[in-house]
Design a protein around this motif. Structure first.
Motif, PDB file in Angstrom:
ATOM      1  N   LYS A  66       0.886  -1.112   0.112  1.00 17.67           N
ATOM      2  CA  LYS A  66       0.125   0.168   0.046  1.00 17.67           C
ATOM      3  C   LYS A  66       0.769   1.161  -0.004  1.00 17.67           C
ATOM      4  O   LYS A  66       0.454   2.231  -0.760  1.00 17.67           O
ATOM      5  N   TYR A  67       2.105   1.354   0.971  1.00 15.27           N
ATOM      6  CA  TYR A  67       2.668   2.396   0.713  1.00 15.27           C
ATOM      7  C   TYR A  67       3.260   2.651  -0.450  1.00 15.27           C
ATOM      8  O   TYR A  67       3.335   3.828  -0.904  1.00 15.27           O
ATOM      9  N   VAL A  77       6.970   5.063   4.770  1.00 12.18           N
ATOM     10  CA  VAL A  77       8.163   4.358   5.091  1.00 12.18           C
ATOM     11  C   VAL A  77       9.374   4.793   4.198  1.00 12.18           C
ATOM     12  O   VAL A  77      10.397   5.526   4.497  1.00 12.18           O
ATOM     13  N   MET A 113      -8.811   2.138   1.746  1.00 12.95           N
ATOM     14  CA  MET A 113      -8.150   1.016   2.462  1.00 12.95           C
ATOM     15  C   MET A 113      -7.702   1.234   3.819  1.00 12.95           C
ATOM     16  O   MET A 113      -7.489   2.151   4.125  1.00 12.95           O
ATOM     17  N   TRP A 114      -7.566   0.081   4.448  1.00 16.99           N
ATOM     18  CA  TRP A 114      -6.899   0.148   5.734  1.00 16.99           C
ATOM     19  C   TRP A 114      -5.621   0.350   5.536  1.00 16.99           C
ATOM     20  O   TRP A 114      -4.925  -0.787   4.751  1.00 16.99           O
ATOM     21  N   VAL A 115      -4.658   1.257   6.245  1.00 13.42           N
ATOM     22  CA  VAL A 115      -3.202   0.818   5.948  1.00 13.42           C
ATOM     23  C   VAL A 115      -2.859   0.964   7.772  1.00 13.42           C
ATOM     24  O   VAL A 115      -3.399   1.653   8.391  1.00 13.42           O
ATOM     25  N   ASN A 116      -1.908   0.009   7.963  1.00 18.60           N
ATOM     26  CA  ASN A 116      -1.480  -0.159   9.160  1.00 18.60           C
ATOM     27  C   ASN A 116      -0.127   0.831   9.370  1.00 18.60           C
ATOM     28  O   ASN A 116       0.669   0.575   8.600  1.00 18.60           O
ATOM     29  N   MET A 117      -0.206   1.865   9.850  1.00 13.42           N
ATOM     30  CA  MET A 117       1.102   2.678  10.375  1.00 13.42           C
ATOM     31  C   MET A 117       1.534   2.105  11.623  1.00 13.42           C
ATOM     32  O   MET A 117       1.323   2.834  12.560  1.00 13.42           O
ATOM     33  N   GLY A 118       2.362   1.371  11.584  1.00 11.91           N
ATOM     34  CA  GLY A 118       2.902   0.435  12.736  1.00 11.91           C
ATOM     35  C   GLY A 118       2.563  -1.015  12.601  1.00 11.91           C
ATOM     36  O   GLY A 118       2.127  -1.452  11.731  1.00 11.91           O
ATOM     37  N   HIS A 177       7.058   1.357  12.027  1.00 15.47           N
ATOM     38  CA  HIS A 177       6.957   2.363  11.050  1.00 15.47           C
ATOM     39  C   HIS A 177       7.656   3.478  11.514  1.00 15.47           C
ATOM     40  O   HIS A 177       7.806   3.739  12.651  1.00 15.47           O
ATOM     41  N   LEU A 210      -8.006   5.084   4.566  1.00 12.68           N
ATOM     42  CA  LEU A 210      -7.640   6.014   3.508  1.00 12.68           C
ATOM     43  C   LEU A 210      -8.695   6.056   2.416  1.00 12.68           C
ATOM     44  O   LEU A 210      -8.690   5.169   1.852  1.00 12.68           O
ATOM     45  N   GLY A 265      -8.052   7.717  -0.908  1.00 11.96           N
ATOM     46  CA  GLY A 265      -6.989   8.490  -1.388  1.00 11.96           C
ATOM     47  C   GLY A 265      -6.044   8.738  -0.439  1.00 11.96           C
ATOM     48  O   GLY A 265      -5.395   7.872   0.211  1.00 11.96           O
ATOM     49  N   GLU A 266      -5.773   9.949  -0.163  1.00 13.15           N
ATOM     50  CA  GLU A 266      -4.938  10.580   0.827  1.00 13.15           C
ATOM     51  C   GLU A 266      -5.690  10.843   2.266  1.00 13.15           C
ATOM     52  O   GLU A 266      -4.961  11.164   3.200  1.00 13.15           O
ATOM     53  N   GLU A 274      -7.747   4.117  14.141  1.00 11.68           N
ATOM     54  CA  GLU A 274      -7.842   3.262  15.205  1.00 11.68           C
ATOM     55  C   GLU A 274      -6.666   2.956  15.889  1.00 11.68           C
ATOM     56  O   GLU A 274      -5.810   2.204  14.978  1.00 11.68           O
ATOM     57  N   MET A 277      -3.271  12.022   5.070  1.00  9.29           N
ATOM     58  CA  MET A 277      -2.240  10.698   5.550  1.00  9.29           C
ATOM     59  C   MET A 277      -0.943  11.593   6.068  1.00  9.29           C
ATOM     60  O   MET A 277      -0.305  11.245   6.872  1.00  9.29           O
TER      61      MET A 277
END
Lengths: 372, 361, 156
Positions: A183-184, A266, B4-9, B12, B25, B27-28, B34, B342
């Motif tokens: 995704k990144y 990242v 879409m769900w993005v895991n920031m961690g 990270h 997200l 887009g941005e 959560e 984001m």
């Protein structure tokens, strides 16, 4: 055949070198007795053929440019590290003479790392993207001359071709981001493409104004015009600033390094690359920065024009280094801005400036040619 | 693009420590967020139930690696309240001084983290350079660089070393000069920095109070409350100092509050050195705590940290509850992040000053 | 919620005592502190009064205690305008049916504290918006801060 090298240009020089070398090979075959009825005669004929001489000369040119390009990439990384160190109140790299060999150590480290390709990635595209971005950078490197005599090719529309090649970069970013299946990287690739496409427009407009002033699309003639008249930096000051800022964005450097913004994405579209692949991408990045600097110095600072006691190519590289110094300064002094702000900045600020600059160029050209 | 769900961690670059911010997200744009914590849970509250009161002091240092002294301070304060120990005056002054030095070090660490979050290594290195001054001071005082084991129930471990006052005042003068000069030019007057922080992560005054956000983050939202002034402990009631409040509630306001707090801390240290008197720095304390409960809360660099201790007559606590400021602030992260880009998340969560060690305990 | 007249701890204690004649087991006053021990029936009503009438804006802490025979929950609720902290001990929560009203709908700051207390003690907070494991893993079967949970040995 006597030993006579043609010094008129890099390609001519290398052609004479390779033809001399292959003449020597031919003499060697003759000396050991390979003549027309011998089994190895076709080999001798092939090696001393005119086409093969061209081919060897081409390989030599490519090799020299590859090595020179990587060396300049490394040298620019070194400059950046040293300058950044001084800006940040520290010493920068320390290995070797003035820390110059740190980069070679890093390059070897990157070279020796294991190549890891993500399991779910589109492997062919993933690997192609590295070479796509490399090809773009090196093609540009080949198009940009260093001197009146030192160039790989001298096409009449070099500037136009160079910008066309530059605009290939977004495709490779998207390919890299998409094929990594992350995704990144997808977000990074999309950002990169949007940014590069947006910032190409001011660059094009500024270049058009330079073309209007000089009346040519050829780098050598552009430099000659500046030698005869005035450095374009003076009449097109606004354009020079615009070109510089857009160039920083094109080479993805802070404050415009959104595609690889490490704190949120990242490493952006490069996240899944490792080892040599990443090293080459990094080198290509710095090469793009270097090319932007060289283009800036050719278009606005008179390229290799300068007093004769220093060779022209040294003048060019010095000017490019000075431009790069300002890039590093910008990096040390600012923070990364946001995507929407970046695009807003392009459309609301740079584009009007570029248009005004074009108008200035046209006005100067129409009304007061030769006022200097 | 669909949402879409993005895991920031949990791994990270933007989160300092192990925690995970799941963001949805479009887009941005962040449409949902959560926070997920617990990756660094060490069972601190269970561990201390089988330790002596003295043994817990170094453990409480480990709650947060950025501000170890304030955590051991809130622990010893709670236990002193439980044991009803009167701390000598000089020890109270020394606590004020060391806590303010720790606050400076912690805020500088935060500034460094904000610098990297926003993509400027210059800010990072400048802040780390100044932080080293204060860590050197604390090393000189306690012998350790980050986890000091300096607070004691009934005082502090040792008296101030020779020339400590001179060195501290010099360091404070230098920091003040840098904040007003270099830092002001590098950040307050830096257009990209302002573009990134102004009007992002806005937390209204009502939300800040209701969600339990405390400390500089709350004062950045316009709540005029500081435990040092409004519920004074140690010798803070004898010091007159300014409580820094900004009304906007955005990342820039939180940044301004912390920068101004650093200047205020310098003033407090100067004032404390003027008022400190000679005397003992430690009293004898009983080994066992009485049956009963007590709590103490102090103004940590990150907010209100509270410890509730229950003694049962033995030499270890029956129950020791830690209220971590960031634990509650993280629960307010969705409120701050939703609706922004984001790219704003590092700026928002960076200015909040995350510390996962105290969050997960 | 916001009151112009500032109240000190004596007045607050008196107001609470008048509003809830029964249900309060003990009430003590110290400088800037009010200590209450109450039964769990009046918790939500008391907290609503505290928030809406007495100007308590902030929940510092919610914590559970395992008293071996029963559970306690302890609330530290503070007021920014009056500068008073109230410690509320809800006593005698039975171990068989550990249930107590949630104050998270009143103060969002109590949300994660109550989740953590549930996580550690298994105390059910009625009316909590999302009572799930917070610090421990979702499939964790035990409540680790209970005194009968042996932390020194790995169980099952």
């Amino acid at each position: 055949m006597e030993l006579h090298f043609d010094y008129s240009g890099l390609y001519e020089f290398l052609y004479s070198v390779s033809s001399w070398l292959l003449w020597l090979v031919g003499r060697a075959f003759e000396f050991i007795g390979v003549d027309s009825d011998n089994f190895f005669y076709p080999v001798r004929q092939f090696l001393t053929d005119q086409q093969f001489v061209y081919f060897v000369a081409l390989i030599l040119v490519a090799l020299i440019y590859l090595v020179a390009g990587l060396l300049f990439g490394i040298q620019f990384i070194w400059m950046e590290r040293k300058f950044l160190g001084r800006f940040m109140d520290r010493r920068g790299t320390q290995v070797g003479f003035l820390g110059f060999f740190q980069n070679f150590a890093d390059a070897f480290k990157v070279l020796l790392k294991a190549v890891i390709i993500p399991k779910d990635s589109d492997k062919r595209v993933y690997q192609f993207a590295i070479f796509g971005i490399l090809a773009v950078s090196f093609m540009l490197l080949g198009l940009v001359p260093w001197d009146n005599n030192f160039y790989a090719v001298n096409v009449p529309l070099a500037l136009l071709l160079g910008l066309a090649v530059f605009s290939l970069a977004p495709f490779t970013l998207i390919l890299a981001g998409w094929s990594s299946n992350n995704k990144y990287t997808v977000i990074g690739g999309m950002r990169g493409a949007a940014q590069l496409i947006a910032y190409e427009i001011p660059i094009l407009l500024v270049v058009v104004s330079a073309v209007v002033m000089t009346g040519t699309l050829n780098f050598a003639e552009m430099v000659a015009w500046q030698q005869n008249n005035v450095l374009l930096f003076i009449p097109l000051f606004i354009g020079a600033i615009t070109f510089f800022i857009a160039g920083v964005a094109e080479s993805e450097r802070i404050p415009f390094d959104l595609p690889e913004a490490e704190s949120e994405l990242v490493e952006g579209w490069q996240t899944e690359y490792g080892s040599l692949g990443w090293g080459l991408i990094m080198a290509a990045d710095y090469l793009r920065a270097y090319i932007v600097c060289v283009l800036f110095s050719i278009i606005f600072l008179g390229g290799w024009a300068g007093p004769d006691f220093i060779p022209g190519s040294v003048w060019l590289l010095t000017k490019a280094a000075i431009v790069f110094f300002f890039m590093v300064w910008l990096r040390a002094a600012t923070v990364r801005i946001r995507t929407d702000q970046l695009l807003k900045f392009c459309w609301n600020r740079l584009l009007p400036l570029a248009v005004i600059n074009l108008a200035i160029a046209v006005l100067i050209r129409v009304y007061s040619v030769g006022w200097w | 693009m669909t949402e879409m769900w993005v895991n920031m961690g949990p791994q990270h670059p933007f989160n300092h420590g192990l925690w995970n911010l799941r963001v949805k997200l479009d887009g941005e744009k962040v449409t949902d967020a959560e926070p997920v914590i617990g990756y660094l849970h060490r069972g601190w509250e269970k561990m201390v139930e089988s330790r002596d009161y003295q043994q817990i002091i170094p453990m409480s240092d480990r709650l947060c690696y950025c501000s170890a002294l304030t955590w051991s301070h809130v622990y010893v304060s709670a236990v002193e309240n439980l044991m009803e120990v009167e701390v000598p005056e000089r020890a109270q002054w020394i606590r004020v001084i060391t806590i303010e030095i720790q606050r400076l070090a912690s805020h500088l660490m935060w500034l460094a983290a904000v610098g990297t979050d926003l993509g400027s290594y210059t800010i990072f290195l400048y802040a780390m350079r100044e932080r080293e001054l204060f860590l050197d001071l604390l090393t000189n005082l306690t012998g350790a660089r980050m986890t000091y084991n300096y607070m004691r129930i009934g005082g502090v471990r040792n008296d101030l070393p020779e020339n400590f006052e001179r060195d501290t005042l010099r360091a404070c003068d230098l920091l003040e000069k840098r904040i007003k000069g270099e830092y002001y030019q590098l950040m307050d007057q830096n257009t990209p920095f302002r573009m990134r922080t102004i009007d992002t992560g806005v937390l209204s005054k009502e939300d800040a109070m209701n969600l339990g956000v405390t400390g500089p983050n709350m004062r950045g939202s316009g709540v005029d409350f500081d435990l040092r002034r409004d519920d004074p402990y140690e010798k803070y009631d004898e010091i007159d100092f300014e409580v820094c409040v900004e009304k906007e509630g955005d990342s820039f306001a939180r940044y301004r509050v912390r920068m101004r707090e650093m200047l205020v801390s310098c003033d407090i240290i100067r004032d404390a050195f003027k008022k400190i008197k000679e005397g003992p720095v430690r009293v004898k304390t009983p080994r066992n705590a009485p049956v009963g409960t007590a709590f103490a809360h102090v103004e940590d660099p990150r907010g209100e940290s509270l410890m509730y201790v229950m003694g049962d007559g033995t030499n270890h606590p029956y129950r020791l509850k830690v209220r971590s400021p960031i634990f509650v602030t993280v629960s307010a992260a969705p409120k701050m992040c939703i609706g922004y880009k984001m790219a704003d998340i590092p700026a928002i969560m960076g200015t909040v000053d995350m510390c996962v060690g105290e969050t997960d305990r | 919620m916001t009151e112009n007249t500032k109240m000190n701890e004596e007045q607050i204690a008196e107001a609470i005592n008048n509003a809830f004649p029964d249900g309060i087991t003990s009430i003590q006053v110290a400088p800037r502190r009010v200590f209450l021990t109450i039964s769990k029936d009046i918790l939500l009503k008391l907290c609503t009064t505290l928030k809406n009438e007495l100007g308590f804006e902030h929940v510092s802490c919610v914590c559970g205690v395992d008293m071996k025979t029963h559970f306690q929950t302890v609330y530290h609720i503070s007021s920014y305008s009056n500068k008073v902290v109230t410690e509320i001990v809800v006593d005698n929560i039975s171990k068989d049916k550990p249930e107590v009203d949630s104050i998270a709908p009143l103060w969002g700051g109590a949300n994660w504290h109550e989740r953590e207390t549930y996580d550690m003690y298994g105390i059910i907070f009625i009316g909590h918006p999302r009572l799930e494991r917070l610090l421990m893993a979702e499939d964790f079967k035990f409540f680790p801060l209970r005194k009968d949970f042996d932390g020194g040995r790995r169980v099952a």
